[in-house]
Design a protein around this motif. Structure first.
Motif, PDB file in Angstrom:
ATOM      1  N   ALA A 177       0.868  -1.176   0.000  1.00 31.52           N
ATOM      2  CA  ALA A 177       0.000   0.000   0.000  1.00 31.52           C
ATOM      3  C   ALA A 177       0.905   1.225   0.000  1.00 31.52           C
ATOM      4  O   ALA A 177       1.824   1.326   0.813  1.00 31.52           O
ATOM      5  CB  ALA A 177      -0.902   0.006   1.230  1.00 31.52           C
ATOM      6  N   ALA A 194      -5.543   6.166  -0.298  1.00 28.46           N
ATOM      7  CA  ALA A 194      -6.635   5.530  -1.055  1.00 28.46           C
ATOM      8  C   ALA A 194      -6.489   4.011  -1.057  1.00 28.46           C
ATOM      9  O   ALA A 194      -7.495   3.296  -0.975  1.00 28.46           O
ATOM     10  CB  ALA A 194      -6.676   6.073  -2.480  1.00 28.46           C
ATOM     11  N   ASP A 195      -5.252   3.497  -1.150  1.00 29.23           N
ATOM     12  CA  ASP A 195      -5.043   2.044  -1.067  1.00 29.23           C
ATOM     13  C   ASP A 195      -5.583   1.513   0.258  1.00 29.23           C
ATOM     14  O   ASP A 195      -6.235   0.464   0.310  1.00 29.23           O
ATOM     15  CB  ASP A 195      -3.546   1.698  -1.136  1.00 29.23           C
ATOM     16  CG  ASP A 195      -2.936   1.832  -2.510  1.00 29.23           C
ATOM     17  OD1 ASP A 195      -3.668   1.843  -3.517  1.00 29.23           O
ATOM     18  OD2 ASP A 195      -1.678   1.929  -2.575  1.00 29.23           O
ATOM     19  N   ARG A 223      -4.820  -8.613  -3.516  1.00 30.01           N
ATOM     20  CA  ARG A 223      -5.941  -8.160  -4.348  1.00 30.01           C
ATOM     21  C   ARG A 223      -6.308  -9.254  -5.350  1.00 30.01           C
ATOM     22  O   ARG A 223      -5.455  -9.983  -5.822  1.00 30.01           O
ATOM     23  CB  ARG A 223      -5.573  -6.900  -5.121  1.00 30.01           C
ATOM     24  CG  ARG A 223      -5.262  -5.717  -4.237  1.00 30.01           C
ATOM     25  CD  ARG A 223      -4.841  -4.526  -5.113  1.00 30.01           C
ATOM     26  NE  ARG A 223      -4.451  -3.394  -4.331  1.00 30.01           N
ATOM     27  CZ  ARG A 223      -5.252  -2.382  -4.016  1.00 30.01           C
ATOM     28  NH1 ARG A 223      -6.495  -2.385  -4.430  1.00 30.01           N
ATOM     29  NH2 ARG A 223      -4.820  -1.376  -3.296  1.00 30.01           N
ATOM     30  N   THR A 267      -7.793   3.023   2.436  1.00 27.67           N
ATOM     31  CA  THR A 267      -9.234   3.170   2.623  1.00 27.67           C
ATOM     32  C   THR A 267     -10.012   2.178   1.764  1.00 27.67           C
ATOM     33  O   THR A 267     -11.091   1.738   2.162  1.00 27.67           O
ATOM     34  CB  THR A 267      -9.704   4.612   2.354  1.00 27.67           C
ATOM     35  OG1 THR A 267      -9.319   5.009   1.048  1.00 27.67           O
ATOM     36  CG2 THR A 267      -9.124   5.574   3.389  1.00 27.67           C
ATOM     37  N   ALA A 268      -9.459   1.779   0.623  1.00 25.26           N
ATOM     38  CA  ALA A 268     -10.127   0.767  -0.211  1.00 25.26           C
ATOM     39  C   ALA A 268     -10.164  -0.588   0.490  1.00 25.26           C
ATOM     40  O   ALA A 268     -10.997  -1.436   0.161  1.00 25.26           O
ATOM     41  CB  ALA A 268      -9.433   0.650  -1.559  1.00 25.26           C
ATOM     42  N   ALA A 269      -9.264  -0.783   1.452  1.00 28.36           N
ATOM     43  CA  ALA A 269      -9.187  -2.058   2.171  1.00 28.36           C
ATOM     44  C   ALA A 269      -9.750  -1.964   3.584  1.00 28.36           C
ATOM     45  O   ALA A 269      -9.631  -2.914   4.356  1.00 28.36           O
ATOM     46  CB  ALA A 269      -7.727  -2.517   2.229  1.00 28.36           C
ATOM     47  N   GLU A 270     -10.411  -0.855   3.925  1.00 31.21           N
ATOM     48  CA  GLU A 270     -10.836  -0.667   5.311  1.00 31.21           C
ATOM     49  C   GLU A 270     -11.848  -1.705   5.784  1.00 31.21           C
ATOM     50  O   GLU A 270     -11.977  -1.930   6.987  1.00 31.21           O
ATOM     51  CB  GLU A 270     -11.350   0.753   5.538  1.00 31.21           C
ATOM     52  CG  GLU A 270     -12.675   1.066   4.921  1.00 31.21           C
ATOM     53  CD  GLU A 270     -13.090   2.521   5.149  1.00 31.21           C
ATOM     54  OE1 GLU A 270     -12.361   3.293   5.812  1.00 31.21           O
ATOM     55  OE2 GLU A 270     -14.169   2.877   4.659  1.00 31.21           O
ATOM     56  N   HIS A 271     -12.526  -2.379   4.857  1.00 33.61           N
ATOM     57  CA  HIS A 271     -13.453  -3.448   5.269  1.00 33.61           C
ATOM     58  C   HIS A 271     -12.710  -4.607   5.924  1.00 33.61           C
ATOM     59  O   HIS A 271     -13.320  -5.435   6.600  1.00 33.61           O
ATOM     60  CB  HIS A 271     -14.273  -3.945   4.068  1.00 33.61           C
ATOM     61  CG  HIS A 271     -13.470  -4.601   3.006  1.00 33.61           C
ATOM     62  ND1 HIS A 271     -12.723  -3.891   2.084  1.00 33.61           N
ATOM     63  CD2 HIS A 271     -13.279  -5.902   2.719  1.00 33.61           C
ATOM     64  CE1 HIS A 271     -12.114  -4.743   1.279  1.00 33.61           C
ATOM     65  NE2 HIS A 271     -12.438  -5.970   1.642  1.00 33.61           N
ATOM     66  N   THR A 314      -9.809  -5.915  -6.206  1.00 28.24           N
ATOM     67  CA  THR A 314     -10.488  -5.876  -4.914  1.00 28.24           C
ATOM     68  C   THR A 314      -9.559  -6.369  -3.805  1.00 28.24           C
ATOM     69  O   THR A 314      -9.029  -7.483  -3.892  1.00 28.24           O
ATOM     70  CB  THR A 314     -11.756  -6.753  -4.939  1.00 28.24           C
ATOM     71  OG1 THR A 314     -12.595  -6.314  -6.005  1.00 28.24           O
ATOM     72  CG2 THR A 314     -12.493  -6.695  -3.615  1.00 28.24           C
ATOM     73  N   PRO A 315      -9.353  -5.567  -2.752  1.00 25.18           N
ATOM     74  CA  PRO A 315      -8.527  -6.035  -1.636  1.00 25.18           C
ATOM     75  C   PRO A 315      -9.228  -7.165  -0.881  1.00 25.18           C
ATOM     76  O   PRO A 315     -10.395  -7.036  -0.509  1.00 25.18           O
ATOM     77  CB  PRO A 315      -8.394  -4.799  -0.738  1.00 25.18           C
ATOM     78  CG  PRO A 315      -8.806  -3.635  -1.575  1.00 25.18           C
ATOM     79  CD  PRO A 315      -9.778  -4.181  -2.579  1.00 25.18           C
TER      80      PRO A 315
END
Length: 143
Positions: free
Chosen positions: A6, A10-11, A43, A13-17, A48-49
């Protein structure tokens, strides 16, 4: 599956789930800007992370540098497919590249899934230990 570092907020936050809670942009920026802090993302082919591992280099005057595996998470649908093992092995490879003499992680003794993942990635048990924590009052929203 692709594993890469990362490099942007943005990298992250895209994986915050995959995290315990929402990513905090200021903390993510600080993490990325701090030397010796690493976050690798797994990914899917569409980007998708599905997993991450974070590590922090720790240095001591009489030991040198070792990698502390801070956290590992894999999205439920991607579990039991080698994603966790691949992430741990990627962090170990990065640690070798960075000159670390070793890598370690704390694991609860009854967390069989985590223990199996770390063992399958080449880790060996170092025995039991206790974790002692201090609540410094900063809370999860700081930094």
């Amino acid at each position: 599956m692709e594993i890469r570092r990362a490099t942007t907020v943005a990298d992250i936050t895209a994986a915050e789930h995959l995290f315990d809670g929402p990513a905090r942009p200021a903390a993510a920026r600080r993490f990325l800007d701090t030397p010796g802090h690493h976050l690798l993302l797994a990914r899917t082919a569409d980007g998708t992370p599905v997993g991450f591992v974070s590590g922090v280099e720790t240095i001591h005057p009489d030991k040198g540098t070792e990698m502390f595996l801070y956290e590992l998470a894999v999205d439920a649908p991607a579990r039991r497919r080698g994603t966790g093992r691949a992430l741990v092995q990627a962090l170990a490879a990065l640690a070798r590249e960075r000159g670390c003499y070793g890598m370690w992680v704390g694991v609860e003794t009854d967390d069989e899934a985590a223990l199996a993942t770390y063992r399958s990635a080449g880790g060996t048990d170092a025995g039991r230990f206790a974790s002692v924590n201090w609540d410094l009052g900063a809370g999860p929203g700081s930094g």
